[in-house]
Write a protein that holds these residues in place. Structure first.
Motif, PDB file in Angstrom:
ATOM      1  N   LEU A  22       0.835  -1.205   0.000  1.00  0.00           N
ATOM      2  CA  LEU A  22       0.000   0.000   0.000  1.00  0.00           C
ATOM      3  C   LEU A  22       0.868   1.253   0.000  1.00  0.00           C
ATOM      4  O   LEU A  22       0.649   2.175  -0.785  1.00  0.00           O
ATOM      5  CB  LEU A  22      -0.894   0.016   1.237  1.00  0.00           C
ATOM      6  CG  LEU A  22      -2.334  -0.425   1.047  1.00  0.00           C
ATOM      7  CD1 LEU A  22      -3.063  -0.410   2.378  1.00  0.00           C
ATOM      8  CD2 LEU A  22      -3.069   0.459   0.044  1.00  0.00           C
ATOM      9  N   GLY A  52       2.445   1.890  -3.245  1.00  0.00           N
ATOM     10  CA  GLY A  52       1.550   2.178  -4.358  1.00  0.00           C
ATOM     11  C   GLY A  52       1.530   1.074  -5.402  1.00  0.00           C
ATOM     12  O   GLY A  52       1.513   1.341  -6.609  1.00  0.00           O
ATOM     13  N   GLU A  62     -10.259   1.066   1.778  1.00  0.00           N
ATOM     14  CA  GLU A  62     -10.415   2.516   1.784  1.00  0.00           C
ATOM     15  C   GLU A  62      -9.749   3.131   0.547  1.00  0.00           C
ATOM     16  O   GLU A  62     -10.304   4.020  -0.089  1.00  0.00           O
ATOM     17  CB  GLU A  62      -9.752   3.094   3.030  1.00  0.00           C
ATOM     18  CG  GLU A  62     -10.682   3.879   3.911  1.00  0.00           C
ATOM     19  CD  GLU A  62     -10.103   4.035   5.303  1.00  0.00           C
ATOM     20  OE1 GLU A  62      -9.038   4.680   5.436  1.00  0.00           O
ATOM     21  OE2 GLU A  62     -10.700   3.474   6.254  1.00  0.00           O
ATOM     22  N   TRP A  63      -8.573   2.619   0.226  1.00  0.00           N
ATOM     23  CA  TRP A  63      -7.869   3.110  -0.965  1.00  0.00           C
ATOM     24  C   TRP A  63      -8.695   2.821  -2.216  1.00  0.00           C
ATOM     25  O   TRP A  63      -8.866   3.692  -3.085  1.00  0.00           O
ATOM     26  CB  TRP A  63      -6.468   2.473  -1.082  1.00  0.00           C
ATOM     27  CG  TRP A  63      -5.782   2.934  -2.326  1.00  0.00           C
ATOM     28  CD1 TRP A  63      -5.089   4.095  -2.514  1.00  0.00           C
ATOM     29  CD2 TRP A  63      -5.791   2.258  -3.603  1.00  0.00           C
ATOM     30  NE1 TRP A  63      -4.664   4.183  -3.819  1.00  0.00           N
ATOM     31  CE2 TRP A  63      -5.085   3.078  -4.507  1.00  0.00           C
ATOM     32  CE3 TRP A  63      -6.343   1.049  -4.053  1.00  0.00           C
ATOM     33  CZ2 TRP A  63      -4.896   2.719  -5.847  1.00  0.00           C
ATOM     34  CZ3 TRP A  63      -6.168   0.704  -5.386  1.00  0.00           C
ATOM     35  CH2 TRP A  63      -5.443   1.530  -6.256  1.00  0.00           C
ATOM     36  N   ARG A 105     -11.669   5.239  -2.500  1.00  0.00           N
ATOM     37  CA  ARG A 105     -11.279   6.605  -2.875  1.00  0.00           C
ATOM     38  C   ARG A 105     -10.828   6.667  -4.335  1.00  0.00           C
ATOM     39  O   ARG A 105     -11.196   7.578  -5.075  1.00  0.00           O
ATOM     40  CB  ARG A 105     -10.148   7.117  -1.964  1.00  0.00           C
ATOM     41  CG  ARG A 105     -10.562   7.220  -0.508  1.00  0.00           C
ATOM     42  CD  ARG A 105      -9.442   7.786   0.348  1.00  0.00           C
ATOM     43  NE  ARG A 105      -9.356   9.228   0.251  1.00  0.00           N
ATOM     44  CZ  ARG A 105     -10.093  10.066   0.968  1.00  0.00           C
ATOM     45  NH1 ARG A 105     -10.961   9.608   1.841  1.00  0.00           N
ATOM     46  NH2 ARG A 105      -9.956  11.360   0.820  1.00  0.00           N
ATOM     47  N   GLU A 106     -10.036   5.680  -4.730  1.00  0.00           N
ATOM     48  CA  GLU A 106      -9.508   5.658  -6.101  1.00  0.00           C
ATOM     49  C   GLU A 106     -10.643   5.451  -7.118  1.00  0.00           C
ATOM     50  O   GLU A 106     -10.682   6.107  -8.155  1.00  0.00           O
ATOM     51  CB  GLU A 106      -8.441   4.552  -6.221  1.00  0.00           C
ATOM     52  CG  GLU A 106      -7.891   4.311  -7.617  1.00  0.00           C
ATOM     53  CD  GLU A 106      -7.173   5.528  -8.229  1.00  0.00           C
ATOM     54  OE1 GLU A 106      -6.852   6.479  -7.488  1.00  0.00           O
ATOM     55  OE2 GLU A 106      -6.966   5.510  -9.454  1.00  0.00           O
TER      56      GLU A 106
END
Ligand code: C2E
Ligand code: CA
Ligand code: CA
Ligand code: CA
Length: 274
Positions: free
Chosen positions: A34, A37, A91-92, A95-96
């Protein structure tokens, strides 16, 4: 007794077999991935069977591991759930996916998978609000896909589902038909859509399976719930799920999942052309 020394401690440590070592290595990598990336989202379109238009896309997470290459979610989601790393990862993803969908020139829906662990975590509703606010995506364009396992703790699940729908987001029940009590859940929980698992679509040429699909569609339409057929791979399957009354279809026949620029560019050009 005397304090045990280092060697004694080692003695009690169970021997690790290869599979355990592999799992530990993956867990360590997952923790770092994470921050580095290494995750990306692929998108798969959903075809609206009445209009023949693409109504939205499902976001599917991919892990581009620095040495192992692309790792599919089937190989790490369960581990991410066990270690609760699914919470920051989820969560990522949220949002993405919202950020990406807000850039589309067509107001298509974005569907995001929410794991049971992520769903039960107290910050979920706040996280959804924050992803919507940060992206500017209208709530009605976000659809959250949950599976039956979320619904085991009935009271809690109902509360969260009502809060989410209060925000204006849609809720889809994923992998429908693979659990134990799918039918009774439909009555008790507020779903906007059910997604018929691809194991049914795969066998839809079997008259018994077709009858089950017809029953699911009948139930869904009486309850005012949209019905998506997952895993449509052939024209014959598409014709049949349409004939059985499914409202949407998703699968390799329509498009494989891929990076936004590969899947969405051609789609948006096609839709602008009408
Ligand atoms: P799912 O939510 O049921 O997603 C559909 C899966 O079926 C995807 O696999 C998709 O690539 C695949 N698929 C789509 N069309 C066809 C077809 O015509 N034939 C066949 N054989 N397969 C098709 P994928 O991307 O490997 O994802 C597997 C599962 O991993 C997903 O199943 C979902 O449960 C989980 N997953 C994926 N992304 C996320 C995520 O962001 N968060 C969470 N919590 N879970 C995710
Ligand atoms: Ca899904
Ligand atoms: Ca599914
Ligand atoms: Ca599945």
């Amino acid at each position: 007794a005397k304090m045990a020394g280092r060697n004694t401690y080692r003695f009690y440590e169970p021997a690790m077999d290869e599979a355990q070592q592999e799992r530990q290595a993956l867990e360590l990598d997952l923790r770092q991935a994470l921050a580095r990336g290494e995750f990306a989202l692929h998108y798969q379109p959903l075809l609206d069977l009445a209009s023949g238009r693409i109504s939205g896309c499902e976001a599917l997470v991919r892990w581009h591991h620095r040495t192992r290459g692309m790792i599919p979610p089937g190989a790490f989601i369960a581990l991410a759930e066990e270690t609760r790393l699914i919470v920051p990862l989820g969560e990522w993803v949220l949002r993405e996916a919202c950020r990406e969908a807000a850039t589309w020139s067509e107001p298509m829906r974005i569907s995001v998978n929410v794991s049971a662990v992520q769903f039960r975590q107290p910050g979920l509703v706040q996280g959804v609000m924050s992803a919507l606010a940060a992206s500017g995506l209208p709530p009605e364009r976000l659809e959250l896909e949950i599976t039956e396992t979320v619904l085991i703790h009935e009271g809690e699940a109902l509360k969260t589902l009502h809060q989410l729908r209060g925000l204006g987001v849609r809720i889809a029940l994923d992998d429908f038909g693979t659990g134990y009590s799918s039918l009774s859940y439909l009555r008790r929980f507020p779903f906007d859509k059910i997604k018929i698992d691809r194991s049914f679509v795969k066998e839809i040429d079997n008259p018994d399976t077709a009858a089950i699909v017809r029953a699911m569609v009948g139930l869904g339409s009486r309850l005012g719930i949209a019905i998506t057929a997952e895993g449509v791979e052939t024209q014959a399957q598409l014709d049949q799920v349409r004939a059985e009354g499914c409202t949407e279809a998703q699968g390799y026949l329509i498009s494989r999942p891929g990076p936004a620029r590969e899947v969405l560019g051609p789609l948006e050009r096609m839709m602008r052309a009408g």
